[in-house]
Design a protein around this motif. Structure first.
Motif, mmCIF file in Angstrom:
data_model
loop_
_atom_site.group_PDB
_atom_site.id
_atom_site.type_symbol
_atom_site.label_atom_id
_atom_site.label_comp_id
_atom_site.label_asym_id
_atom_site.label_seq_id
_atom_site.Cartn_x
_atom_site.Cartn_y
_atom_site.Cartn_z
ATOM 1 N N THR A 163 -6.733 -35.049 0.415
ATOM 2 C CA THR A 163 -6.971 -35.591 1.765
ATOM 3 C C THR A 163 -6.130 -36.837 2.024
ATOM 4 O O THR A 163 -5.792 -37.145 3.163
ATOM 5 C CB THR A 163 -8.442 -35.988 1.930
ATOM 6 N N LYS A 164 -5.806 -37.552 0.958
ATOM 7 C CA LYS A 164 -5.102 -38.819 1.118
ATOM 8 C C LYS A 164 -3.662 -38.621 1.586
ATOM 9 O O LYS A 164 -3.070 -39.536 2.152
ATOM 10 C CB LYS A 164 -5.124 -39.563 -0.222
ATOM 11 N N VAL A 177 -5.512 -48.920 10.910
ATOM 12 C CA VAL A 177 -6.122 -47.584 10.847
ATOM 13 C C VAL A 177 -7.586 -47.807 10.471
ATOM 14 O O VAL A 177 -7.884 -48.115 9.327
ATOM 15 C CB VAL A 177 -5.407 -46.714 9.804
ATOM 16 N N VAL A 204 -16.863 -40.137 5.381
ATOM 17 C CA VAL A 204 -18.078 -40.525 6.079
ATOM 18 C C VAL A 204 -17.849 -40.741 7.572
ATOM 19 O O VAL A 204 -18.772 -40.634 8.377
ATOM 20 C CB VAL A 204 -18.681 -41.795 5.423
ATOM 21 N N SER A 205 -16.618 -41.008 7.977
ATOM 22 C CA SER A 205 -16.382 -41.190 9.408
ATOM 23 C C SER A 205 -16.686 -39.909 10.186
ATOM 24 O O SER A 205 -16.954 -39.960 11.382
ATOM 25 C CB SER A 205 -14.947 -41.651 9.680
ATOM 26 N N PHE A 229 -20.923 -47.512 5.356
ATOM 27 C CA PHE A 229 -19.807 -47.158 4.472
ATOM 28 C C PHE A 229 -18.477 -47.314 5.189
ATOM 29 O O PHE A 229 -17.524 -47.893 4.645
ATOM 30 C CB PHE A 229 -19.955 -45.715 3.963
ATOM 31 N N ASN A 230 -18.393 -46.814 6.394
ATOM 32 C CA ASN A 230 -17.118 -46.850 7.114
ATOM 33 C C ASN A 230 -16.655 -48.272 7.412
ATOM 34 O O ASN A 230 -15.457 -48.525 7.538
ATOM 35 C CB ASN A 230 -17.235 -46.081 8.432
ATOM 36 N N LEU A 262 -10.415 -37.596 11.565
ATOM 37 C CA LEU A 262 -10.187 -38.290 12.845
ATOM 38 C C LEU A 262 -8.789 -38.013 13.401
ATOM 39 O O LEU A 262 -8.533 -38.279 14.568
ATOM 40 C CB LEU A 262 -10.373 -39.800 12.667
ATOM 41 N N ASP A 291 -15.889 -49.784 3.279
ATOM 42 C CA ASP A 291 -14.868 -49.144 2.437
ATOM 43 C C ASP A 291 -13.479 -49.641 2.843
ATOM 44 O O ASP A 291 -13.100 -49.583 4.005
ATOM 45 C CB ASP A 291 -14.957 -47.628 2.618
ATOM 46 N N PRO A 343 -13.582 -39.506 -5.273
ATOM 47 C CA PRO A 343 -13.315 -40.933 -5.486
ATOM 48 C C PRO A 343 -14.556 -41.715 -5.905
ATOM 49 O O PRO A 343 -15.090 -42.518 -5.148
ATOM 50 C CB PRO A 343 -12.770 -41.400 -4.135
ATOM 51 N N ALA A 381 -15.628 -30.854 1.812
ATOM 52 C CA ALA A 381 -16.066 -32.244 1.648
ATOM 53 C C ALA A 381 -15.442 -33.084 2.748
ATOM 54 O O ALA A 381 -14.273 -32.903 3.092
ATOM 55 C CB ALA A 381 -15.627 -32.782 0.285
ATOM 56 N N ALA A 398 -18.370 -37.051 0.860
ATOM 57 C CA ALA A 398 -17.670 -37.693 -0.259
ATOM 58 C C ALA A 398 -17.540 -39.183 0.011
ATOM 59 O O ALA A 398 -17.493 -39.610 1.168
ATOM 60 C CB ALA A 398 -16.281 -37.069 -0.445
ATOM 61 N N PRO A 399 -17.476 -39.992 -1.055
ATOM 62 C CA PRO A 399 -17.418 -41.446 -0.867
ATOM 63 C C PRO A 399 -16.025 -41.924 -0.458
ATOM 64 O O PRO A 399 -15.328 -42.592 -1.225
ATOM 65 C CB PRO A 399 -17.849 -41.982 -2.237
ATOM 66 N N MET A 400 -15.651 -41.601 0.746
ATOM 67 C CA MET A 400 -14.382 -42.033 1.324
ATOM 68 C C MET A 400 -14.585 -42.054 2.825
ATOM 69 O O MET A 400 -15.510 -41.436 3.346
ATOM 70 C CB MET A 400 -13.255 -41.080 0.920
ATOM 71 N N THR A 401 -13.760 -42.785 3.536
ATOM 72 C CA THR A 401 -13.971 -42.934 4.970
ATOM 73 C C THR A 401 -13.411 -41.758 5.764
ATOM 74 O O THR A 401 -14.058 -41.246 6.677
ATOM 75 C CB THR A 401 -13.333 -44.248 5.456
ATOM 76 N N ARG A 402 -12.207 -41.341 5.439
ATOM 77 C CA ARG A 402 -11.525 -40.296 6.193
ATOM 78 C C ARG A 402 -11.166 -39.128 5.297
ATOM 79 O O ARG A 402 -10.956 -39.295 4.105
ATOM 80 C CB ARG A 402 -10.212 -40.843 6.783
ATOM 81 N N GLY A 430 -10.008 -42.835 -1.592
ATOM 82 C CA GLY A 430 -9.745 -42.156 -0.326
ATOM 83 C C GLY A 430 -9.233 -40.740 -0.472
ATOM 84 O O GLY A 430 -8.823 -40.119 0.499
ATOM 85 N N SER A 431 -9.280 -40.220 -1.688
ATOM 86 C CA SER A 431 -8.724 -38.884 -1.954
ATOM 87 C C SER A 431 -9.804 -37.920 -2.413
ATOM 88 O O SER A 431 -10.645 -38.254 -3.255
ATOM 89 C CB SER A 431 -7.657 -38.984 -3.053
ATOM 90 N N PHE A 432 -9.754 -36.728 -1.888
ATOM 91 C CA PHE A 432 -10.561 -35.631 -2.432
ATOM 92 C C PHE A 432 -9.616 -34.455 -2.590
ATOM 93 O O PHE A 432 -8.927 -34.080 -1.629
ATOM 94 C CB PHE A 432 -11.730 -35.287 -1.497
ATOM 95 N N GLY A 485 -4.893 -40.938 8.085
ATOM 96 C CA GLY A 485 -4.335 -41.731 9.177
ATOM 97 C C GLY A 485 -3.286 -40.998 9.996
ATOM 98 O O GLY A 485 -2.689 -41.600 10.894
#
Lengths: 338, 338, 338, 338
Positions: free
Chosen positions: B276-277, A336, B181-182, D194-195, B307, D198, C231, B178, B230-234, C199-201, B281
Motif C-alpha cells: 500500500t505504501k 498529505v 484507518v482513514s 489514530f489518523n 483516499l 499516526d 505495520p 485490509a 490495519a494500523p496505518m492511516t492510508r 504505513g505499509s501492508f 498519497g
C-alpha cells in the motif's frame, strides 16, 4: 527545460527528488547516478515511481556524466561532494549539494564536527546556505547552494526571527528535537529496524550531533542540541528554549514570527503548537513561539518534513530561485493529511 | 476555470479533495460546505491547508449555494445525496458523488445492503460507475458519476481482467482486504482511537460489509468479503482468491492484467506483490496475480490509497474526463515514499 | 529448579524466552548460547533485560555446554537443530525445538518445502507437535517437542475443531494471514526497516510459504496460504475460509470452538472478531468463526502473539507439561493492552 | 489475601491494574467499580482480560461497596477522590490514589494548577508521595499514597539524584518530554484518534501542564515543562536540561545516578540513552545523564512506561510496601520487547 542530474539517486532524498521532479514543470530529471544500485531500474529502487520514469536505469557516474546537464543535485554521504564540486562548478553548472560538505562557513568548524579536514575549503564561499526565507537573494545569485540540514531548518526557521528581534539570549539556546526515521537515511541497521523503532522514543547523539554547528553558525548562538528518534517515517519537530532577553509582551514572540514570514508561501505561523503531520509530504513549515513570564524563558517550535522542507523540497525551492523560476514550482505547502 | 463546490468539505475525503484542488490547473474550489463545521476557517478543520485556502470559511448549505457552480463533489454520509442529486442535475451541473447512494444499479440491492429503500431510484441510471480504467467512455459522457468504493476499487482493478479473460470462476470469489484507518472516516470513536488500533490487526463487518454488493455487481460474481483494519492511516490491499476456470499457463494472470492496463497512467502491473505504501498519497494503483497449479486457485492483489484512487483522487480523475481535461491533471501516480 | 539452556539466545525468540523465564517459578535459565553475540552481556543484546540477568554473558556453544542441564530450548535457523538434536536426546535431556526441523512428520515434506533433505529423519518421530490444546498427552510424555510455527498455531487453533466436527471441506481451505514484523526475525534487512514497513501492508511468499506444509499436515487439508506483513511489531491474525461441508446452524461454528476449548486457560472463543492486540505480550489466543449461508462458506479467525503463543510462550507451556509442572506457570493469558 | 477494590476499573489504568493483579500472589481484585460501564462484563470493557476475570461485572459504586475490603485503588478523574478519601481512611482502609488530588503538599498549589480549591486539604498530609525509590519509608508506614504523575516519575527519577548531589542549579530546569497516547486516557477525542496521531509528533499544554507543579515540589526547582505526544501507545521519555552548578568530572552525573539507585530492582542506570521500549509493559525505569562542558549544562534522561512505572505498576509497588509484601511481587522490570 532544465536538464538535471542527480548524484545519489537511490537514497531516500534521491527518491523524493524524483517524485517531485516527476511533476515539476521545468526541471527534467535527465541523468540519474547511484553507484550501489547502478544498472537497476529506478522502479526497483524506488517502488513509488511508475510509468516511464520507473523504467530508467540508474547509472554509474562517469567522466561524461554531466555533458549537457544544467543543474546537479548531489545527495551523497558527507565528504563525497567535496571531491567533485570543483569540477562541477568549473563546468559552469549550477550545483545544489544536499550533503553537509558546504554548510559550514569556517573549514575549522567542519574539521571539528566531522573529524577530518575539509578537502576543498576554497569552494565554501561559493555556496549559499539553502534556506530561501533567510537567504533568498544570495541563493538567487549563487552558482551553488548548500542544503541546510533537516534539524537546522526546523530550528532556524523557528528561532532566527526571535534572535533578530532581540527577544532571546542566543547563548542560552537548547534545542530538543524529534525526527522520523527517514532522517537516518536508507542504510539498513538494527537501530532503524521496524521492531526497534515501533513503540520507541529515544534520544541519540547526546551532546555531539553535527547539526549543532550549523545552528550555531546561522543563529550566532551557543546551542545544546538533543535529537530524538520518533516512531514515524517523516517529520521533524524542534522544540527550542532560550532565556528571554528581557520581559516582553506575551504576543511578542508570535509577532516576530508573523513579521518575518508574512507572504512566505511555505512557512506558516500558527497559534497552536504544530504537528509534523500537518506538513508531511510537503515543502511546508509551521512555527510558533511562547513567552513564559513565570520562568523568564521563551519556547519556540518548528515543524517540517525532513525529506521535504528539510531536504528535497527546500532544494527544489532553491533551484527554482537559482533559475529564475516561480519559487513554488513543483512544490506543495499542503501536507498529505491524515 | 471550472467552478467547483464540495459538499462535506470537512471530512477526510473533503480534505483530500482540497489538497488536490489546491494544485489542480483547472478545477477551482469555489464553495465549500460542511454543516458540522460551518463558520470555521478551513485551516482549523484541515490543518494541512495553508495560505489563502486556509482562511476560507466552511459554509452552511443553502438555496443559492450552487449558483454559478459548474461541478459538485458530494462527500456525504450515505442517504444524503439521494435527497439533493435531483436538484443538482436539474440545474445542469455535473455531479460526482463520493458516497454510496448511486453505485448500485438495482435499487433492490441498495435496499438490501443499506437497509432502507432508495429515495431516488430513477436517477441511478444517470450515474456512471467511477472507475475510469473500466468505464472511461461512460464517464466522459456522463453528467453524474458515482464513486466506486475504496475496497471495490482495489478489488475490481485486480480481478476484472481475469474475469473478462475467463481465467477464474466468478462464483468462487473470496476477497480478504485490509484498510488503513482513514477509511473509517473522521467520526471519533473508540474503535479508531490510536490506542485501540496501534499494534492491532483485526477483521470487522464479517459476512455483511456493504461493499460486497458493488464487487458482485461489477464483477458479475458471488463474493465473500472480509475487511480488516490495519494500523496505518492510508491504504487498502485486497487479496482475492478464486478457483481457476481451467488449468492455465503460470503467466496467464499477469498477462491478462498487463493487457488490460497497457498505457494506463495510474494502474501499474507488478511482478511482485505490492505494498500500500507504494501508492500512498497518490492516485496510483498496483495489481498482480498468480496461478497456483497445486490448489487450482488464482490469487489476485490490488493496492491503492483509499483516499486517493479509492476516493478523492479517482473522482478528480473522473471529473477531468467529464470536462474533457487531461485525465491526469492535478494527480500523481507516484506515492509519497517512504 | 530445572536447569535450562537456550541455544540461539540472542534472537527475538531467545529474548522472549529470557523475559518469561525471569519470572518463571521453576525453569532457571542456566546456560545461554548465541554464536554471533558470544561474549556480550545479555543486557547489551536484549535491552529489555535488567538486573543480574542483564550481566550474564552470552556463550559460544561448546562440547561441555550442556553438562548439568535438564532442558534445552533451541531457537536456531532451520537446519541447525537437525545436527545436534541426536546428541541432546542421547544425553537424556528434554528438548524443545523452536525451529522448523522437526515439525513435519514426513521427511519428504521437509525436503519439498525446505529444499534440502532432512539430516536426521529417524529422530522426527520422537518429537511431539507443540500445540498443547491439541496434543497435550503426547507432549506430556515426550522427550522432545517441535514448536508449531506461528502462522500454523493461529490457523490450526481456529480451524481444527471445525474439521473435526465435519463442518468444513478441508480441501477447500484458504488461509489469509497478517503478521507483525517480529515474525520475520531479528536479521536486519530493508524489507523490515521501519521506513519500509510503516504505513505499509503487503503480501509476501505468494503460493509457497513453508508454513503451508504444517497446516496441511495438522489439518489433513489442502491449503492455499498467503502471509502478509502488517505495520506492527507483534501479532498474527489468520483469517481462514473453507467451503461448508453442508448447510448448518449459524451457531454451529462457534459451538464447535467452544466445545473444543472449554476449560482451556489460554484459548478464548470470542463472539466478536479478535484483534491481535488483545493477546499481545501474552500466551493467549482468541478464535471465532462464522457460517455464511449466502455463499456456503465458513470463515474462521485466530489471533495470537507470534512471539507468545506462536513461539516462546507456547513452548514454555509445553515445557511445563513435559516436567509435570502447572501448565500455566510463568505465563499470562492477558495481553498488554492498550 | 488482601481484598482489593478498584474505583475507576474501566479506564486504561484500571485495566493495567487488573492485568497485573491477575498474576499477583497476594492482592486479590475483589470489587471493581466504574460508573460509565457499570453492568458490563470486564471482558467487554478490557478485551485483554480472559478467563474468570473477564466474566466479572463492573459495579456501580454504592454505600456498602467497600465492606470487607482491605485496599482501595482509586483511578478517578481529578477532583473525585477528594470527595471520598476521607470516608475510606476513616474506615481504616489503605488507599492508593492514582489521580492528582493528593500529590501536591500545599493546597494553594492545587488551587493554582487545577483551577479550583482543594476539597479536603486536611487529608493531604496523610498521603505519602508514591515514588518508592525516593520515599520508601514514608510509603511503608502510610495509610495512603498519592501516585506520582507519569511525567513527574520519569523526570524526578532522572533529576533528583543530581539535585541532591549539588551538581545542577535547580532553578534552571527545563523538562522536555514525550508520551505515548495512552497517557491521554481512554476518553475518545479527535486529538487521540489514530489518523491524527499516526505520523505525528507535536507539543501540547505549552507552559501550563499541571505536572509542572509536582516536579517543582519534589525537586525544589523551577521548571519549564513541555509535553509532547508521540505516535506510540505506551512510554514516556523525559529529556531534562539544567545549568551545571559547577564544572564537574564527565562521569559525575552517571556516578550520582548509580549511587542513588544501587540495588534498586526497578530503576536501571544506563550508559546509553534509553528507549521507552526497553521498559514497555513493565514497572522498570531507565535513567542516564551527561555533563556538557562546552555549554556548561547537564542533560538527564528518564524512560518509563506511563501505565507501568508511571501509574499502575508503581502503585502496586507502593501497595506491596504498605502491606509488608515483597516489593517486587506481581511486577516485572523486563519490558515486552520488541
Amino acid at each position: 527545460m532544465i536538464r538535471t542530474a542527480i548524484l545519489g539517486a537511490s537514497g531516500y532524498v534521491g527518491g523524493e527528488l524524483l517524485r517531485l521532479l516527476a511533476r515539476h514543470p521545468d526541471l527534467r530529471p535527465t541523468r540519474l547516478f547511484g553507484d550501489s544500485k547502478a544498472g537497476q531500474r529506478l522502479g526497483a529502487v524506488h517502488p513509488q515511481l511508475s510509468g516511464a520514469m520507473a523504467e530508467v536505469a540508474v547509472e554509474r557516474f562517469s567522466d561524461d556524466a554531466l555533458d549537457g546537464i544544467d543543474l546537479v543535485f548531489a545527495a551523497l554521504p558527507h565528504g563525497e561532494s567535496q571531491k567533485i564540486a570543483g569540477a562541477i562548478l568549473e563546468r559552469g553548472l549550477k550545483l545544489v549539494d544536499l550533503g553537509a560538505d558546504f554548510r559550514l562557513r569556517d573549514p575549522a568548524d567542519y574539521a571539528r564536527w566531522y573529524g577530518e579536514p575539509h578537502a576543498a575549503p576554497a569552494l565554501i564561499e561559493r555556496f549559499a546556505y539553502g534556506i530561501p526565507e533567510l537567504h533568498r537573494d544570495a541563493i538567487r545569485s549563487a552558482q551553488a547552494v548548500a542544503a541546510a540540514g533537516c534539524y537546522p531548518t526546523a530550528t532556524i526557521l523557528a528561532v532566527k526571527p526571535l534572535v533578530d528581534a532581540g527577544l532571546i539570549d542566543p547563548d542560552s539556546l537548547i534545542v530538543d528535537a524529534a525526527s522520523g526515521v527517514s532522517g537516518a537515511g536508507r542504510a539498513v541497521k538494527e537501530g532503524t529496524a521496524f521492531n526497534t523503532v515501533d513503540g520507541s522514543f529515544a534520544a541519540y547523539g547526546l551532546l555531539n550531533h553535527r547539526h549543532t554547528a550549523e545552528m550555531e553558525q546561522e543563529l550566532g548562538a551557543t546551542v545544546l542540541f538533543t535529537p530524538h528518534l520518533a516512531p514515524m517515517t517523516r517529520g521533524i519537530l524542534a522544540t527550542c528554549y532560550a532565556a528571554a532577553a528581557k520581559p516582553m509582551d506575551p504576543d511578542a514572540p508570535l509577532a516576530a514570527l508573523r513579521q518575518a514570514y508574512a507572504g512566505e508561501p511555505f512557512v506558516r505561523v500558527s497559534d497552536d503548537p504544530p504537528s509534523t503531520k500537518w506538513v508531511s509530504g510537503s515543502n511546508g513549515a509551521v512555527v510558533t513561539a511562547r513567552y513564559d513570564a513565570r520562568t523568564g524563558r521563551v519556547v519556540m517550535l518548528g515543524a517540517i518534513d525532513n525529506l521535504g522542507k528539510g531536504a528535497a523540497g527546500q532544494m527544489i525551492q532553491c533551484a527554482n530561485l537559482m533559475f529564475g523560476l516561480d519559487e513554488t514550482a513543483g512544490l506543495a505547502a499542503e501536507g498529505v493529511y491524515p
